[in-house]
Design a protein around this motif. Structure first.
Motif, PDB file in Angstrom:
ATOM      1  N   LEU A   3       0.084  -4.949  -4.215  1.00 33.52           N
ATOM      2  CA  LEU A   3       0.564  -3.814  -4.995  1.00 33.52           C
ATOM      3  C   LEU A   3       0.780  -2.659  -4.026  1.00 33.52           C
ATOM      4  CD1 LEU A   3       1.117  -2.281  -7.670  1.00 33.52           C
ATOM      5  CD2 LEU A   3      -1.340  -1.752  -7.735  1.00 33.52           C
ATOM      6  N   VAL A   4       2.013  -2.166  -3.961  1.00 34.96           N
ATOM      7  CA  VAL A   4       2.360  -1.101  -3.021  1.00 34.96           C
ATOM      8  C   VAL A   4       2.692   0.177  -3.793  1.00 34.96           C
ATOM      9  CG1 VAL A   4       3.950  -0.352  -1.213  1.00 34.96           C
ATOM     10  CG2 VAL A   4       3.227  -2.758  -1.339  1.00 34.96           C
ATOM     11  N   PHE A  25      -2.647  -2.468  -1.981  1.00 33.93           N
ATOM     12  CA  PHE A  25      -3.841  -3.168  -2.440  1.00 33.93           C
ATOM     13  C   PHE A  25      -3.550  -4.665  -2.420  1.00 33.93           C
ATOM     14  CE2 PHE A  25      -3.660   1.005  -4.401  1.00 33.93           C
ATOM     15  CZ  PHE A  25      -4.917   1.523  -4.110  1.00 33.93           C
ATOM     16  N   GLU A  26      -4.393  -5.400  -1.705  1.00 36.50           N
ATOM     17  CA  GLU A  26      -4.152  -6.824  -1.486  1.00 36.50           C
ATOM     18  C   GLU A  26      -4.836  -7.681  -2.544  1.00 36.50           C
ATOM     19  OE1 GLU A  26      -2.209  -7.953   0.874  1.00 36.50           O
ATOM     20  OE2 GLU A  26      -1.869  -6.013   1.865  1.00 36.50           O
ATOM     21  N   ARG A  27      -4.201  -8.780  -2.868  1.00 38.13           N
ATOM     22  CA  ARG A  27      -4.775  -9.769  -3.782  1.00 38.13           C
ATOM     23  C   ARG A  27      -6.056 -10.336  -3.172  1.00 38.13           C
ATOM     24  NH1 ARG A  27      -2.516 -12.456  -8.056  1.00 38.13           N
ATOM     25  NH2 ARG A  27      -3.501 -14.422  -8.657  1.00 38.13           N
ATOM     26  N   GLY A  28      -7.089 -10.497  -3.991  1.00 36.08           N
ATOM     27  CA  GLY A  28      -8.356 -11.027  -3.519  1.00 36.08           C
ATOM     28  C   GLY A  28      -9.240  -9.994  -2.854  1.00 36.08           C
ATOM     29  N   SER A  29      -8.833  -8.725  -2.900  1.00 35.22           N
ATOM     30  CA  SER A  29      -9.610  -7.673  -2.241  1.00 35.22           C
ATOM     31  C   SER A  29     -10.257  -6.758  -3.282  1.00 35.22           C
ATOM     32  CB  SER A  29      -8.708  -6.824  -1.339  1.00 35.22           C
ATOM     33  OG  SER A  29      -7.783  -6.074  -2.129  1.00 35.22           O
ATOM     34  N   LEU A  30     -11.323  -6.094  -2.858  1.00 42.66           N
ATOM     35  CA  LEU A  30     -11.975  -5.079  -3.685  1.00 42.66           C
ATOM     36  C   LEU A  30     -11.890  -3.768  -2.928  1.00 42.66           C
ATOM     37  CD1 LEU A  30     -15.450  -5.455  -5.463  1.00 42.66           C
ATOM     38  CD2 LEU A  30     -14.427  -3.281  -4.830  1.00 42.66           C
ATOM     39  N   THR A  31     -11.117  -2.836  -3.458  1.00 42.06           N
ATOM     40  CA  THR A  31     -10.929  -1.526  -2.826  1.00 42.06           C
ATOM     41  C   THR A  31     -11.688  -0.478  -3.621  1.00 42.06           C
ATOM     42  OG1 THR A  31      -8.723  -2.117  -2.042  1.00 42.06           O
ATOM     43  CG2 THR A  31      -9.251   0.217  -2.126  1.00 42.06           C
ATOM     44  N   THR A  32     -12.517   0.314  -2.942  1.00 45.18           N
ATOM     45  CA  THR A  32     -13.183   1.432  -3.607  1.00 45.18           C
ATOM     46  C   THR A  32     -12.412   2.712  -3.284  1.00 45.18           C
ATOM     47  OG1 THR A  32     -14.710   1.600  -1.723  1.00 45.18           O
ATOM     48  CG2 THR A  32     -15.496   0.453  -3.673  1.00 45.18           C
ATOM     49  N   VAL A  33     -12.149   3.490  -4.330  1.00 42.15           N
ATOM     50  CA  VAL A  33     -11.515   4.799  -4.165  1.00 42.15           C
ATOM     51  C   VAL A  33     -12.618   5.835  -4.296  1.00 42.15           C
ATOM     52  CG1 VAL A  33      -9.776   6.406  -5.010  1.00 42.15           C
ATOM     53  CG2 VAL A  33      -9.353   3.944  -5.128  1.00 42.15           C
ATOM     54  N   LEU A  34     -12.901   6.524  -3.212  1.00 37.40           N
ATOM     55  CA  LEU A  34     -14.019   7.462  -3.136  1.00 37.40           C
ATOM     56  C   LEU A  34     -13.493   8.896  -3.134  1.00 37.40           C
ATOM     57  CD1 LEU A  34     -17.058   8.133  -2.582  1.00 37.40           C
ATOM     58  CD2 LEU A  34     -16.535   7.856  -0.138  1.00 37.40           C
ATOM     59  N   GLY A  35     -14.069   9.721  -3.979  1.00 34.07           N
ATOM     60  CA  GLY A  35     -13.676  11.126  -3.999  1.00 34.07           C
ATOM     61  C   GLY A  35     -14.517  11.889  -4.995  1.00 34.07           C
ATOM     62  N   ARG A  36     -14.538  13.190  -4.831  1.00 33.57           N
ATOM     63  CA  ARG A  36     -15.297  14.025  -5.756  1.00 33.57           C
ATOM     64  C   ARG A  36     -14.570  14.122  -7.097  1.00 33.57           C
ATOM     65  NH1 ARG A  36     -15.715  17.858  -0.794  1.00 33.57           N
ATOM     66  NH2 ARG A  36     -17.649  17.141   0.197  1.00 33.57           N
ATOM     67  N   ARG A  58       7.280   5.370  -6.291  1.00 33.26           N
ATOM     68  CA  ARG A  58       7.507   4.066  -6.903  1.00 33.26           C
ATOM     69  C   ARG A  58       6.318   3.151  -6.661  1.00 33.26           C
ATOM     70  NH1 ARG A  58       9.889   0.310  -3.278  1.00 33.26           N
ATOM     71  NH2 ARG A  58      11.124  -0.620  -4.958  1.00 33.26           N
ATOM     72  N   MET A  59       6.187   2.140  -7.529  1.00 34.68           N
ATOM     73  CA  MET A  59       5.181   1.092  -7.388  1.00 34.68           C
ATOM     74  C   MET A  59       5.900  -0.250  -7.355  1.00 34.68           C
ATOM     75  SD  MET A  59       2.082   2.330  -9.906  1.00 34.68           S
ATOM     76  CE  MET A  59       3.014   3.221 -11.160  1.00 34.68           C
ATOM     77  N   GLU A  60       5.487  -1.108  -6.436  1.00 32.90           N
ATOM     78  CA  GLU A  60       6.154  -2.389  -6.274  1.00 32.90           C
ATOM     79  C   GLU A  60       5.129  -3.510  -6.187  1.00 32.90           C
ATOM     80  OE1 GLU A  60       8.498  -4.519  -2.691  1.00 32.90           O
ATOM     81  OE2 GLU A  60       9.439  -2.668  -3.387  1.00 32.90           O
ATOM     82  N   ARG A  61       5.429  -4.640  -6.850  1.00 28.81           N
ATOM     83  CA  ARG A  61       4.595  -5.833  -6.753  1.00 28.81           C
ATOM     84  C   ARG A  61       5.478  -7.057  -6.887  1.00 28.81           C
ATOM     85  NH1 ARG A  61      -0.074  -8.519 -10.017  1.00 28.81           N
ATOM     86  NH2 ARG A  61      -1.230  -9.412  -8.277  1.00 28.81           N
ATOM     87  N   GLN A  62       5.290  -8.002  -5.985  1.00 31.40           N
ATOM     88  CA  GLN A  62       6.071  -9.248  -5.974  1.00 31.40           C
ATOM     89  C   GLN A  62       7.573  -8.961  -5.972  1.00 31.40           C
ATOM     90  OE1 GLN A  62       3.515 -10.953  -9.409  1.00 31.40           O
ATOM     91  NE2 GLN A  62       4.317 -12.751  -8.344  1.00 31.40           N
ATOM     92  N   GLY A  63       7.961  -7.912  -5.228  1.00 36.32           N
ATOM     93  CA  GLY A  63       9.371  -7.593  -5.080  1.00 36.32           C
ATOM     94  C   GLY A  63      10.016  -6.925  -6.277  1.00 36.32           C
ATOM     95  N   VAL A 187      -8.748  -5.727  -7.280  1.00 33.99           N
ATOM     96  CA  VAL A 187      -9.805  -4.955  -7.926  1.00 33.99           C
ATOM     97  C   VAL A 187      -9.856  -3.584  -7.269  1.00 33.99           C
ATOM     98  CG1 VAL A 187     -12.250  -4.820  -8.519  1.00 33.99           C
ATOM     99  CG2 VAL A 187     -11.134  -7.059  -8.371  1.00 33.99           C
ATOM    100  N   ILE A 188      -9.746  -2.524  -8.083  1.00 31.22           N
ATOM    101  CA  ILE A 188      -9.818  -1.142  -7.590  1.00 31.22           C
ATOM    102  C   ILE A 188     -10.937  -0.441  -8.350  1.00 31.22           C
ATOM    103  CG2 ILE A 188      -8.567   0.996  -7.161  1.00 31.22           C
ATOM    104  CD1 ILE A 188      -5.959  -0.575  -7.411  1.00 31.22           C
TER     105      ILE A 188
END
Length: 360
Positions: A3-4, A25-36, A58-63, A187-188
């Protein structure tokens, strides 16, 4: 399947919520978004889910233009900070609801629902109404309902914030396996807590005032914060930042406090800098250092945080154990120079030198 996000912008009533946000954000990954609070984290998740229209980018996924899809076609599951359950349905039926809506066969729906309830520790509460549960249990019902879908994108907006301390600590340890075992999707996870972000994420995205300040592995972001703002956000308590100078092989603060420059600053040009040091690297001292006045102290678990106002600025010291420190009393502090970070004195205070990894 990545997901771009490309330069997402969003403003309402003259207030900027997303300011040129670009990330992947990559498939199979867990990204934490940290902020106040008010960093833009929730707005970001809502934009990805299609619940918040964006003004630009823009947002793009699978073209394909992911951002042009209606919410129901994005295959996104979301868990909010405030739990949302159906009060007229049992716990079991709450969790099974999205499967039944999608026409999943009864046997499969029952099996997946039982599995999800077991994962969040609610198997014994399947027949209860959500209103008969504690707040933490109700949040776990909402989490199980999201997990049972096995959506391509799972969004979690501070899902542990309403849980009691003991359960929160327990789930932190289990959460990484809990989330990644359920899906090979994206996962975000939003959080305001650095320890949670470091523990859970393969990757950390640091947000502040609607902007992404830094993205990288937990180790990279912790050891080399991009600027002063990141240094404050990824440390709890925030890193102490003091204005000083580097000249003639010495780091000096004001007229009276100074020490030989640490080795990792050997090649740094002389001049003014903002120097950062973590609370664990500020120590009580009997000689040298700087004298300050204790503004207040707080005990958190088995640690004590002491906030001291000094002629150089406010410093926060972290002591192991429970200590009773009188407000208004004087305290002499010293700094471990080999642990100093150097940031530019002007602009956003970009990092120019950090202690080497071996010094940690």
């Amino acid at each position: 399947m990545t997901l771009v996000l490309d330069k997402l912008g969003l403003a309402r009533n003259g207030e900027v919520h997303l300011d040129g946000v670009s990330a992947s954000f990559e498939r199979g990954s867990l990204t934490t978004v940290l902020g106040r609070t008010l960093a833009g984290k929730t707005t970001l998740l809502r934009a990805i889910a299609g619940l918040q229209p964006i003004d630009s980018g823009r947002m793009e996924r699978q073209g394909c233009e992911f951002g042009l899809l209606p919410p129901w076609r994005r295959d996104v599951a979301m868990v909010y900070q405030q739990f949302i359950n159906y009060p007229h349905l049992s716990v079991f039926d709450n969790v099974a609801f999205p499967l039944r809506q999608r026409g999943v066969p009864d046997a499969e729906a029952r099996s997946r629902t039982e599995t999800a309830l077991g994962m969040v520790g609610l198997s014994d509460f399947r027949a209860r109404a959500p209103t008969a549960l504690s707040g933490g249990q109700q949040q776990r019902v909402a989490l199980a309902r999201a997990l049972v879908r096995r959506a391509d994108i799972l969004l979690l907006d501070e899902p542990l914030v309403n849980l009691d301390y003991k359960l929160r600590e327990q789930l932190r340890e289990e959460f990484r396996g809990l989330l990644t075992s359920q899906s090979d999707g994206i996962v975000i996870y939003n959080t305001t807590e650095p320890a949670e972000a470091m523990m859970l994420g393969d990757r950390i995205v640091v947000m502040h005032h609607g902007r992404i300040l830094q993205a990288g592995s937990p180790k990279e972001v912790f050891e080399r914060p991009a600027n002063v703002a990141v240094a404050g956000i990824v440390n709890d308590p925030p890193m102490t930042i003091l204005h000083g100078r580097l000249e003639d092989g010495r780091v000096t603060f004001g007229n009276d406090v100074g020490f030989p420059a640490p080795k990792h600053m050997d090649e740094l040009s002389r001049g003014s800098y903002r120097f950062g040091i973590r609370a664990t690297e500020i120590l009580p001292s009997e000689t040298g250092g700087v004298i300050g006045r204790v503004e207040f102290s707080e005990v958190s678990g088995s640690e004590t945080f002491v906030h001291v106002v000094t002629p150089l600025g406010e410093a926060v010291m972290q002591l192991e154990g429970v200590h009773h420190v009188l407000t208004g009393s004087q305290m002499r502090l010293s700094f471990r120079p080999e642990r100093l970070f150097a940031f530019n004195a002007d602009g956003e205070g970009e990092l120019v030198r950090a202690p080497t990894t071996g010094e940690y």
